[in-house]
Design an enzyme around this catalytic site. Structure first.
Site, PDB file in Angstrom:
ATOM      1  N   MET A  88     -30.649  17.320  -9.926  1.00  0.00           N
ATOM      2  CA  MET A  88     -30.616  16.723 -11.362  1.00  0.00           C
ATOM      3  C   MET A  88     -29.632  16.907 -12.272  1.00  0.00           C
ATOM      4  SD  MET A  88     -33.734  15.290 -11.119  1.00  0.00           S
ATOM      5  CE  MET A  88     -34.237  14.636 -12.504  1.00  0.00           C
ATOM      6  N   SER A  89     -29.445  17.385 -13.395  1.00  0.00           N
ATOM      7  CA  SER A  89     -28.271  17.300 -14.392  1.00  0.00           C
ATOM      8  C   SER A  89     -27.275  18.537 -14.194  1.00  0.00           C
ATOM      9  CB  SER A  89     -28.821  17.241 -15.913  1.00  0.00           C
ATOM     10  OG  SER A  89     -29.185  16.272 -16.482  1.00  0.00           O
ATOM     11  N   VAL A  90     -27.700  19.329 -13.001  1.00  0.00           N
ATOM     12  CA  VAL A  90     -26.567  20.076 -12.613  1.00  0.00           C
ATOM     13  C   VAL A  90     -25.458  19.081 -11.856  1.00  0.00           C
ATOM     14  CG1 VAL A  90     -26.310  21.893 -10.798  1.00  0.00           C
ATOM     15  CG2 VAL A  90     -28.090  22.094 -12.231  1.00  0.00           C
ATOM     16  N   GLN A 106     -24.015  23.934 -16.329  1.00  0.00           N
ATOM     17  CA  GLN A 106     -25.157  22.920 -16.542  1.00  0.00           C
ATOM     18  C   GLN A 106     -26.257  23.134 -16.048  1.00  0.00           C
ATOM     19  OE1 GLN A 106     -24.294  20.193 -18.225  1.00  0.00           O
ATOM     20  NE2 GLN A 106     -26.523  19.909 -18.404  1.00  0.00           N
TER      21      GLN A 106
END
Length: 412
Positions: A84-86, A363
């Site tokens: 995901m947003s990592v 993140q």
């Protein structure tokens, strides 16, 4: 590709009050409480998780636990999952490698590298505005017709953003660019390097460091991916619209309509990320795939040397983690929303600091994934999970607290 630098013998470990949490891996002396906290955190978790921590270039924690209740796939240290947003942290690292080499000036107008971007009144938008979620392009316009399937069409997404008029005056406010950020940063990488973000990540980061980390997964690695799942209710577009309306926010405003269009793509978009099509595409805001070992190793190489490789100079790290949104609020009419996380040049600051202390950067991804580093303590960590309990725009995942509290104590 299997991660380098892990030659220690792995042994099974069992803890918890009811001996339900089977944890495998190792910890260095002094980090036993981290191991115990990781076990406690996952006693009630029906999914799987990995945790890896580097300190001063060496692995001090390397643990994994759980199983996948949906697919029946086995879960171990080499298993992969969507990050995901990592993925934004992976992409930001690519950006800062280019800046470190003098190929990309963060203060320059985006148009210097991407001339078409000047359309729609964006001629003066700086690279740092895009990196710090200040660029006014937090969502595609509702009329752009970009739904979940279109997110895999790089040219269409980039063209839409290049011609778009900002949703607010760039630089005057910030709002999380949950989907669009990856295309904006990724197109800069492509324009400057001639490589897509996935190609650049592979050539400049993953291959030199021996990482199991991709944006655009090769089919040969597909069998290692364990699907993500969630039991948590995530409000749909209609529920979010009703909530905003109750707050007195004008839901007919262009920014709000664009934001609601993004919310409307979420469920189908997350489902897409559990497919081969979703794995193979390059969606740098959310479809990175990897494991905790690789995330920790990558972030460790941003702040120090790992097997002779350092990704960023100290000067580049300091530039990358400089706060860019403090003193700014959200744009109207979403200025009534809580400000939440603060950002640097492509990295999140708020939750990394909560986990490791002031100065940490990296993140957090939807569902609870983490990739962060803390230069002051020489620590980098990666955490992955298959059960999407955490939220990439909210507070800490409850599963973090037992082991992160223990980690901070071990570092004192």
């Amino acid at each position: 590709m299997r991660a380098k630098g892990f030659r220690r013998q792995v042994y099974p470990l069992v803890w918890s009050r009811r001996l339900e949490a089977l944890v495998a891996g190792f910890v260095e002396v002094g980090f036993e409480e981290v191991r115990d906290g990781f076990a406690r955190a996952h006693e009630e978790d029906e999914g799987a998780a990995q945790l890896c921590v580097y300190r001063h270039g060496s692995v001090v924690v390397d643990l994994w636990t759980g199983q996948d209740p949906e697919s029946g796939k086995t879960w171990d240290v080499d298993s992969l999952t969507v990050l995901m947003s990592v993925s934004k942290g992976m992409t930001a690292t690519c950006v800062h490698i280019l800046a470190d080499r003098g190929l990309l000036d963060l203060d320059a107008p985006v148009r210097d590298y991407w001339p078409e971007f000047a359309a729609g009144g964006k001629a003066d938008v700086a690279v740092t505005d895009l990196l710090a979620h200040r660029g006014g392009l937090s969502s595609f316009d509702a009329e752009a017709g970009i739904g979940p399937q279109e997110l895999t069409d790089w040219s269409r997404c980039v063209s839409a953003l290049g011609s778009m008029t900002p949703l607010w005056q760039p630089g005057t406010a910030f709002y999380y660019h949950s989907l669009t950020w990856g295309y904006l940063a990724g197109e800069l990488i492509r324009r400057v390097s001639g490589k897509s973000v996935g190609e650049f990540l592979a050539a400049e980061i993953a291959e030199p460091l021996g990482l199991s980390l991709w944006i655009g997964l090769p089919e040969s690695q597909e069998d290692r991916v364990v699907p993500q799942f969630t039991r948590r209710h995530m409000p749909g577009a209609a529920e979010v619209e009703a909530m905003l309306s109750r707050m007195g926010i004008d839901v007919s405003a262009r920014l709000v309509r664009a934001t609601l269009a993004t919310v409307a793509t979420r469920d189908e978009g997350i489902a897409l990320l559990n497919t081969r099509e979703g794995h193979a595409a390059e969606v740098p805001s959310g479809n990175g795939i990897g494991n905790a070992r690789s995330l920790a190793r990558m972030f460790a190489a941003t702040i120090g040397e790992i097997d002779g490789i350092r990704l960023l100079t100290p000067e580049a790290v300091d530039r990358a983690r400089q706060p860019q949104t403090e003193g700014l609020g959200h744009p109207a009419p979403l200025d009534l929303m809580p400000r939440g996380n603060y950002f640097a040049n492509g990295y999140e600051l708020t939750r990394p600091a909560q986990l490791l202390g002031d100065g940490a950067f990296g993140q957090v991804g939807a569902g609870g994934r983490i990739g962060i580093a803390h230069p002051e303590t020489g620590v980098a960590l990666g955490y992955t999970c298959t059960n999407m309990i955490g939220d990439d725009t909210g507070g800490p995942d409850p599963r973090w607290l037992p082991w992160s509290d223990a980690l901070r104590a071990a570092l004192t």
